[in-house]
Design a protein around this motif. Structure first.
Motif, PDB file in Angstrom:
ATOM      1  N   SER A 217      66.043 -20.325  58.716  1.00 35.34           N
ATOM      2  CA  SER A 217      65.921 -19.981  60.138  1.00 35.34           C
ATOM      3  C   SER A 217      67.136 -19.212  60.624  1.00 35.34           C
ATOM      4  N   LEU A 218      68.283 -19.473  60.029  1.00 37.05           N
ATOM      5  CA  LEU A 218      69.513 -18.791  60.426  1.00 37.05           C
ATOM      6  C   LEU A 218      69.452 -17.301  60.113  1.00 37.05           C
ATOM      7  N   MET A 219      68.752 -16.940  59.042  1.00 39.87           N
ATOM      8  CA  MET A 219      68.571 -15.512  58.738  1.00 39.87           C
ATOM      9  C   MET A 219      67.876 -14.801  59.896  1.00 39.87           C
ATOM     10  N   ILE A 220      66.823 -15.424  60.425  1.00 37.30           N
ATOM     11  CA  ILE A 220      66.055 -14.824  61.511  1.00 37.30           C
ATOM     12  C   ILE A 220      66.890 -14.741  62.778  1.00 37.30           C
ATOM     13  N   VAL A 221      67.611 -15.830  63.096  1.00 42.76           N
ATOM     14  CA  VAL A 221      68.421 -15.862  64.313  1.00 42.76           C
ATOM     15  C   VAL A 221      69.540 -14.832  64.251  1.00 42.76           C
ATOM     16  N   THR A 222      70.140 -14.650  63.074  1.00 45.13           N
ATOM     17  CA  THR A 222      71.202 -13.653  62.925  1.00 45.13           C
ATOM     18  C   THR A 222      70.675 -12.251  63.168  1.00 45.13           C
ATOM     19  N   GLY A 223      69.487 -11.963  62.623  1.00 49.59           N
ATOM     20  CA  GLY A 223      68.881 -10.662  62.867  1.00 49.59           C
ATOM     21  C   GLY A 223      68.585 -10.437  64.345  1.00 49.59           C
ATOM     22  N   THR A 224      68.105 -11.481  65.022  1.00 50.69           N
ATOM     23  CA  THR A 224      67.841 -11.387  66.459  1.00 50.69           C
ATOM     24  C   THR A 224      69.127 -11.157  67.249  1.00 50.69           C
ATOM     25  N   THR A 225      70.207 -11.806  66.837  1.00 49.28           N
ATOM     26  CA  THR A 225      71.501 -11.632  67.492  1.00 49.28           C
ATOM     27  C   THR A 225      71.973 -10.189  67.385  1.00 49.28           C
ATOM     28  N   LEU A 226      71.898  -9.623  66.199  1.00 48.66           N
ATOM     29  CA  LEU A 226      72.310  -8.225  66.014  1.00 48.66           C
ATOM     30  C   LEU A 226      71.434  -7.284  66.829  1.00 48.66           C
ATOM     31  N   LYS A 227      70.166  -7.611  66.946  1.00 47.30           N
ATOM     32  CA  LYS A 227      69.264  -6.786  67.750  1.00 47.30           C
ATOM     33  C   LYS A 227      69.714  -6.767  69.205  1.00 47.30           C
ATOM     34  N   ASN A 228      70.088  -7.939  69.748  1.00 56.34           N
ATOM     35  CA  ASN A 228      70.569  -8.006  71.134  1.00 56.34           C
ATOM     36  C   ASN A 228      71.849  -7.201  71.316  1.00 56.34           C
ATOM     37  N   ILE A 229      72.730  -7.241  70.317  1.00 54.70           N
ATOM     38  CA  ILE A 229      74.005  -6.520  70.404  1.00 54.70           C
ATOM     39  C   ILE A 229      73.782  -5.016  70.298  1.00 54.70           C
ATOM     40  N   PHE A 230      72.966  -4.598  69.357  1.00 61.25           N
ATOM     41  CA  PHE A 230      72.757  -3.165  69.133  1.00 61.25           C
ATOM     42  C   PHE A 230      72.004  -2.513  70.283  1.00 61.25           C
ATOM     43  N   HIS A 231      71.199  -3.297  71.003  1.00 62.81           N
ATOM     44  CA  HIS A 231      70.427  -2.732  72.110  1.00 62.81           C
ATOM     45  C   HIS A 231      71.070  -3.011  73.476  1.00 62.81           C
ATOM     46  N   ALA A 232      72.294  -3.534  73.459  1.00 62.88           N
ATOM     47  CA  ALA A 232      72.996  -3.788  74.721  1.00 62.88           C
ATOM     48  C   ALA A 232      73.377  -2.472  75.385  1.00 62.88           C
ATOM     49  N   THR A 233      73.392  -2.474  76.719  1.00 63.52           N
ATOM     50  CA  THR A 233      73.685  -1.250  77.474  1.00 63.52           C
ATOM     51  C   THR A 233      75.146  -1.175  77.902  1.00 63.52           C
ATOM     52  N   SER A 234      75.968  -2.101  77.440  1.00 68.47           N
ATOM     53  CA  SER A 234      77.368  -2.119  77.827  1.00 68.47           C
ATOM     54  C   SER A 234      78.233  -1.498  76.733  1.00 68.47           C
ATOM     55  N   GLY A 235      79.510  -1.253  77.070  1.00 70.94           N
ATOM     56  CA  GLY A 235      80.446  -0.673  76.122  1.00 70.94           C
ATOM     57  C   GLY A 235      80.858  -1.661  75.051  1.00 70.94           C
ATOM     58  N   ILE A 236      81.358  -1.140  73.928  1.00 74.97           N
ATOM     59  CA  ILE A 236      81.743  -1.969  72.800  1.00 74.97           C
ATOM     60  C   ILE A 236      82.894  -2.900  73.164  1.00 74.97           C
ATOM     61  N   GLY A 237      83.795  -2.430  74.021  1.00 77.09           N
ATOM     62  CA  GLY A 237      84.935  -3.258  74.409  1.00 77.09           C
ATOM     63  C   GLY A 237      84.503  -4.531  75.119  1.00 77.09           C
ATOM     64  N   PHE A 238      83.547  -4.411  76.035  1.00 78.24           N
ATOM     65  CA  PHE A 238      83.070  -5.574  76.771  1.00 78.24           C
ATOM     66  C   PHE A 238      82.304  -6.530  75.847  1.00 78.24           C
ATOM     67  N   LEU A 239      81.533  -5.980  74.907  1.00 74.36           N
ATOM     68  CA  LEU A 239      80.809  -6.817  73.952  1.00 74.36           C
ATOM     69  C   LEU A 239      81.778  -7.585  73.059  1.00 74.36           C
ATOM     70  N   LEU A 240      82.877  -6.930  72.654  1.00 74.68           N
ATOM     71  CA  LEU A 240      83.889  -7.612  71.847  1.00 74.68           C
ATOM     72  C   LEU A 240      84.569  -8.717  72.644  1.00 74.68           C
ATOM     73  N   LEU A 241      84.759  -8.483  73.952  1.00 74.50           N
ATOM     74  CA  LEU A 241      85.348  -9.505  74.804  1.00 74.50           C
ATOM     75  C   LEU A 241      84.441 -10.731  74.882  1.00 74.50           C
ATOM     76  N   ILE A 242      83.137 -10.499  75.019  1.00 68.98           N
ATOM     77  CA  ILE A 242      82.188 -11.608  75.040  1.00 68.98           C
ATOM     78  C   ILE A 242      82.215 -12.361  73.710  1.00 68.98           C
ATOM     79  N   ALA A 243      82.249 -11.606  72.605  1.00 70.52           N
ATOM     80  CA  ALA A 243      82.278 -12.225  71.276  1.00 70.52           C
ATOM     81  C   ALA A 243      83.541 -13.056  71.092  1.00 70.52           C
TER      82      ALA A 243
END
Length: 321
Positions: A217-243
């Motif tokens: 199940s973790l394989m699927i969740v990881t893929g979903t997580t990357l999908k949310n990150i790659f399709h985010a409309t914010s800048g990379i800096g803000f995404l790194l701050l969240i991470a």
């Protein structure tokens, strides 16, 4: 040589699962020729994930002695600290009237804190040699606490969500029942009914079955997580701050859980209870009731918590050896 490789894979199953999930998603993301296949597979994976979680709990509950389920002292203090962390975030948002990207960041943190204890926490606790019954009891308690906190807190910081207390409470409680109560009832029937006795004996003697189901199940969740990150409309800096905030929060919650557990001889159980979150549920509530970008927080949190889990399992294996 082969034996050492298999032993290494067993110790780092969660990291390997995340790596496979990330690799497969990136393959589909960067090869447009695979787009038709991804469109067909997406709904299948969406339906498989709840099935995996159901099977994980079913297998785990089959190994639980339900006569030993009872509240203990660390349950109370862990729940108090989770509520305290939630109150700090919500209170800060309301008192300082936070808006904009800062609000999104805090909503992301809140989703990671307010989320219930992961169903798989019992699986990891069992793998680490902890008390399965205590973890199972806290899983129920944590989900009920979550069902109370979310309807109270979310309308305060996102008034436009249109969520009333009772509608949200009943909706979340319904999901809790489907995820927890149904597999528990089926596990009880599997234990009690004579025609299922042979199947039950076979099931409980399959080593680490629930743990490897969690890895899948973790394989699927990881893929979903990357999908949310790659399709985010914010800048990379803000995404790194969240991470990064998710990493700090993950370390904090595990550390507080371990500290609470030391006073009651339950560091493994309390650490997993406060640190390991049902991030799939957290992503769902963030997507439905908070800003869409706040889903990145619990999406990254799942990576951090499973790296910690993998290190714990590796240390357990090394210590046992």
């Amino acid at each position: 040589m082969l034996g050492k490789f298999i032993h290494l894979i067993k110790n780092w199953t969660l990291v390997v699962s995340m790596g496979i999930g990330a690799g497969v998603y990136l393959l589909f993301y960067y090869l447009p020729v695979l787009d038709p296949i991804s469109v067909r597979l997406a709904p299948i994976f969406d339906s498989i994930l709840p099935l995996f979680m159901f099977l994980i709990l079913y297998v785990t509950f089959c190994k639980v002695d339900f006569r030993k389920l009872a509240l203990v002292k660390w349950h109370f203090w862990t729940a108090v600290f989770q509520s305290f962390f939630v109150a700090i975030i919500v209170g800060g948002i309301l008192i300082f009237q936070i808006e904009g990207t800062t609000l999104i960041l805090l909503e992301s943190v809140l989703a990671c804190i307010i989320g219930p204890c992961a169903a798989a926490a019992a699986v990891v606790t069992l793998k680490l040699g902890g008390n399965l019954e205590q973890m199972t009891t806290y899983t129920f308690l944590s989900n009920l606490l979550c069902a109370l906190l979310i309807p109270i807190c979310f309308p305060l910081i996102e008034p436009t969500s249109g969520m009333t207390f009772w509608s949200a409470f009943l909706l979340i409680l319904n999901k809790v029942c489907l995820v927890l109560v149904v597999p528990m009832i089926l596990a009880l029937l599997t234990k009690r009914l004579p025609p299922l006795r042979k199947f039950y004996q076979w099931l409980i003697h399959v080593p680490d079955l629930s743990f490897y189901l969690w890895g899948c199940s973790l394989m699927i969740v990881t893929g979903t997580t990357l999908k949310n990150i790659f399709h985010a409309t914010s800048g990379i800096g803000f995404l790194l701050l969240i991470a990064f905030s998710g990493l700090l929060l993950c370390l904090l919650q595990y550390a507080v859980g371990w500290l609470i557990g030391r006073f009651f001889g339950a560091s493994i159980e309390s650490g997993q209870a406060l640190g390991q979150k049902n991030t799939a549920f957290a992503i769902w509530i963030a997507a439905n009731y908070l800003h869409p970008l706040s889903t990145v927080g619990p999406g990254c949190y799942i990576l951090w918590q499973n790296i910690i889990n993998s290190v714990e399992i590796w240390r357990k294996g090394k210590y046992s050896a």
